[in-house]
Design a protein around this motif. Structure first.
Motif, PDB file in Angstrom:
ATOM      1  N   VAL A  51      66.638 -39.944 -37.805  1.00 45.53           N
ATOM      2  CA  VAL A  51      65.391 -40.463 -38.353  1.00 45.53           C
ATOM      3  C   VAL A  51      65.380 -40.425 -39.886  1.00 45.53           C
ATOM      4  O   VAL A  51      64.638 -41.164 -40.542  1.00 45.53           O
ATOM      5  CB  VAL A  51      64.227 -39.660 -37.718  1.00 45.53           C
ATOM      6  N   ALA A  73      65.668 -40.994 -32.114  1.00 51.36           N
ATOM      7  CA  ALA A  73      64.238 -40.745 -32.371  1.00 51.36           C
ATOM      8  C   ALA A  73      63.467 -41.822 -31.632  1.00 51.36           C
ATOM      9  O   ALA A  73      64.021 -42.901 -31.347  1.00 51.36           O
ATOM     10  CB  ALA A  73      63.932 -40.846 -33.862  1.00 51.36           C
ATOM     11  N   VAL A  74      62.213 -41.547 -31.348  1.00 53.96           N
ATOM     12  CA  VAL A  74      61.399 -42.607 -30.744  1.00 53.96           C
ATOM     13  C   VAL A  74      60.862 -43.537 -31.822  1.00 53.96           C
ATOM     14  O   VAL A  74      60.803 -44.751 -31.643  1.00 53.96           O
ATOM     15  CB  VAL A  74      60.270 -42.023 -29.852  1.00 53.96           C
ATOM     16  N   GLY A  75      60.490 -42.964 -32.976  1.00 50.98           N
ATOM     17  CA  GLY A  75      60.025 -43.794 -34.090  1.00 50.98           C
ATOM     18  C   GLY A  75      61.226 -44.478 -34.729  1.00 50.98           C
ATOM     19  O   GLY A  75      62.300 -43.888 -34.810  1.00 50.98           O
ATOM     20  N   LEU A  98      60.983 -37.221 -25.343  1.00 46.76           N
ATOM     21  CA  LEU A  98      60.401 -36.254 -26.289  1.00 46.76           C
ATOM     22  C   LEU A  98      58.879 -36.179 -26.201  1.00 46.76           C
ATOM     23  O   LEU A  98      58.232 -35.456 -26.969  1.00 46.76           O
ATOM     24  CB  LEU A  98      60.831 -36.587 -27.728  1.00 46.76           C
ATOM     25  N   ARG A 236      53.903 -39.880 -38.269  1.00 45.77           N
ATOM     26  CA  ARG A 236      54.703 -40.125 -39.460  1.00 45.77           C
ATOM     27  C   ARG A 236      53.819 -39.858 -40.674  1.00 45.77           C
ATOM     28  O   ARG A 236      52.643 -40.233 -40.697  1.00 45.77           O
ATOM     29  CB  ARG A 236      55.203 -41.574 -39.505  1.00 45.77           C
ATOM     30  N   HIS A 283      58.739 -31.031 -39.596  1.00 49.95           N
ATOM     31  CA  HIS A 283      59.083 -32.150 -38.695  1.00 49.95           C
ATOM     32  C   HIS A 283      59.861 -31.639 -37.475  1.00 49.95           C
ATOM     33  O   HIS A 283      61.036 -31.978 -37.297  1.00 49.95           O
ATOM     34  CB  HIS A 283      59.868 -33.233 -39.444  1.00 49.95           C
ATOM     35  N   MET A 295      67.479 -36.270 -26.121  1.00 54.32           N
ATOM     36  CA  MET A 295      67.439 -37.385 -27.085  1.00 54.32           C
ATOM     37  C   MET A 295      68.845 -37.836 -27.468  1.00 54.32           C
ATOM     38  O   MET A 295      69.142 -39.033 -27.516  1.00 54.32           O
ATOM     39  CB  MET A 295      66.679 -36.953 -28.346  1.00 54.32           C
TER      40      MET A 295
HETATM   41  C1  GLV Z   1      60.877 -38.068 -34.401  1.00 56.00           C
HETATM   42  O1  GLV Z   1      60.238 -37.998 -35.382  1.00 56.00           O
HETATM   43  C2  GLV Z   1      60.924 -39.209 -33.536  1.00 56.00           C
HETATM   44  O2  GLV Z   1      60.400 -40.284 -33.868  1.00 56.00           O
HETATM   45  O3  GLV Z   1      61.522 -39.082 -32.459  1.00 56.00           O
END
Ligand code: GLV
Length: 326
Positions: A51, A73-75, A98, A236, A283, A295
């Motif tokens: 990320v 990461a998911v984002g 996550l 974020r 974070h 992940m």
């Molecule tokens: C972490 O910040 C995510 O987006 O997985």
């Protein structure tokens, strides 16, 4: 093929990737320096990115052979998806795995701020726990309060489920209002953002970062919150105008905040660390052994599929690339 992994990942996942491809890794517990990253993508076919990596036009120019990017990461606001799509490179993220860890941490922050857990710990360590007293270290109740969830995606919904265990009233705001059946299942009520901010005791942010959500919470929005309210951000950093937040915390426009992410991460807005009504985490929303392993495994699966020319299970742009199975 050649793969670059920009952060440390569990050995078992690394071994799977090494069994199929030639792998270069960043062996350190810190992000790769930009110059090193730009140099390392030169001859790579696949990228397993963190990320903290900015995957932009400049980087894509330096990696002309790239044919798959898997974000761990998911984002994925760190990736210029339009640029990757223009170059026909599939990009994936790691949704789902996550969700619960991040929702757990959200409640950790809620409890930490509301019940002054870190202040108490500091007091005990300093040798200042000399006696019990009825009005010492009073926090505010969590159970029975009104929680306002901004962004009712997977993580927001998992937070709503936990809130039921605390007998909280849960309001939510989302770009698109959810189906009535989802609202009923979760026991949540929709509000427009200003109303949610005005009615909630705790406001928790769970939106992705986009042009639309940047500074979603700024001075005006903070001014709509109750003076007793607490703000939580595990999404974020740039979703919150951090300068405005520092000012609101300083002037007690709101009572407190819990942050896991920062507008200029890892830099902090001046004044933030001087405040005693904020809890600051580095974070770590998804930072459990189980979740970070899942992940990495999911990112690796996506990477391997993309390199084989298959549709990665969590592809973000395959529809645009005309490579979607659906
Ligand atoms: C972490 O910040 C995510 O987006 O997985």
């Amino acid at each position: 093929m050649k793969i670059l992994i920009t952060g440390r990942i569990p050995e078992s996942v690394l071994a799977d990737l090494k069994s199929e491809h030639e792998v270069e890794t960043n062996p350190y517990d810190r992000p790769m320096a930009r110059a090193d990253l730009l140099a390392a993508v030169k001859d790579k076919d696949g990228l397993l990115a963190m990320v903290t990596d900015r995957i932009d036009r400049e980087l894509l120019d330096r990696g002309p052979k790239l044919r798959m990017i898997a974000n761990c990461a998911v984002g994925y606001d760190n990736i210029d998806l339009a640029e990757a799509t223009a170059r026909k490179i599939p990009v994936s993220n790691t949704p789902g795995v996550l969700t619960d860890a991040t929702a757990d941490l959200t409640f950790g922050l809620i409890l930490a701020v509301a019940r002054r857990i870190l202040q108490g710990d500091k007091r005990v360590r300093a040798g200042e726990f000399r006696h019990w007293a009825p009005l010492l270290f009073l926090g505010t109740e969590v159970h029975g309060k009104t929680l306002g969830i901004v962004g009712l995606g997977k993580i927001g919904q998992a937070v709503a489920k936990r809130a039921r265990g605390f007998s909280m009233r849960v309001l939510y705001h989302n770009r698109r209002r959810r189906e009535q059946s989802t609202e009923m299942d979760l026991g949540v009520d929709y509000r427009d953002l200003p109303t949610l901010l005005g009615e909630s005791d705790f406001v928790s942010l769970h939106v992705p970062l986009s042009a639309e959500t940047r500074h979603l919470i700024a001075a005006e929005e903070l001014g709509l919150m109750k003076r007793s309210a607490l703000l939580f951000n595990v999404s974020r950093g740039p979703v919150v105008d951090e300068k405005a937040l520092v000012e609101a915390l300083r002037s007690r426009t709101i009572a407190g905040a819990g942050l896991d992410v920062y507008e200029h991460e890892p830099a902090l807005t001046p004044g933030l660390t001087d405040l005693d009504n904020v809890v600051l985490l580095p974070h770590v929303g998804s930072a459990t052994i189980e979740t970070r392993t899942a992940m990495a495994r999911l990112a690796a699966e996506n990477l391997l599929a993309g390199l084989k020319g298959e549709v990665p299970p969590n592809c973000l742009n395959c529809r645009e690339l005309g490579r979607d199975r659906r």
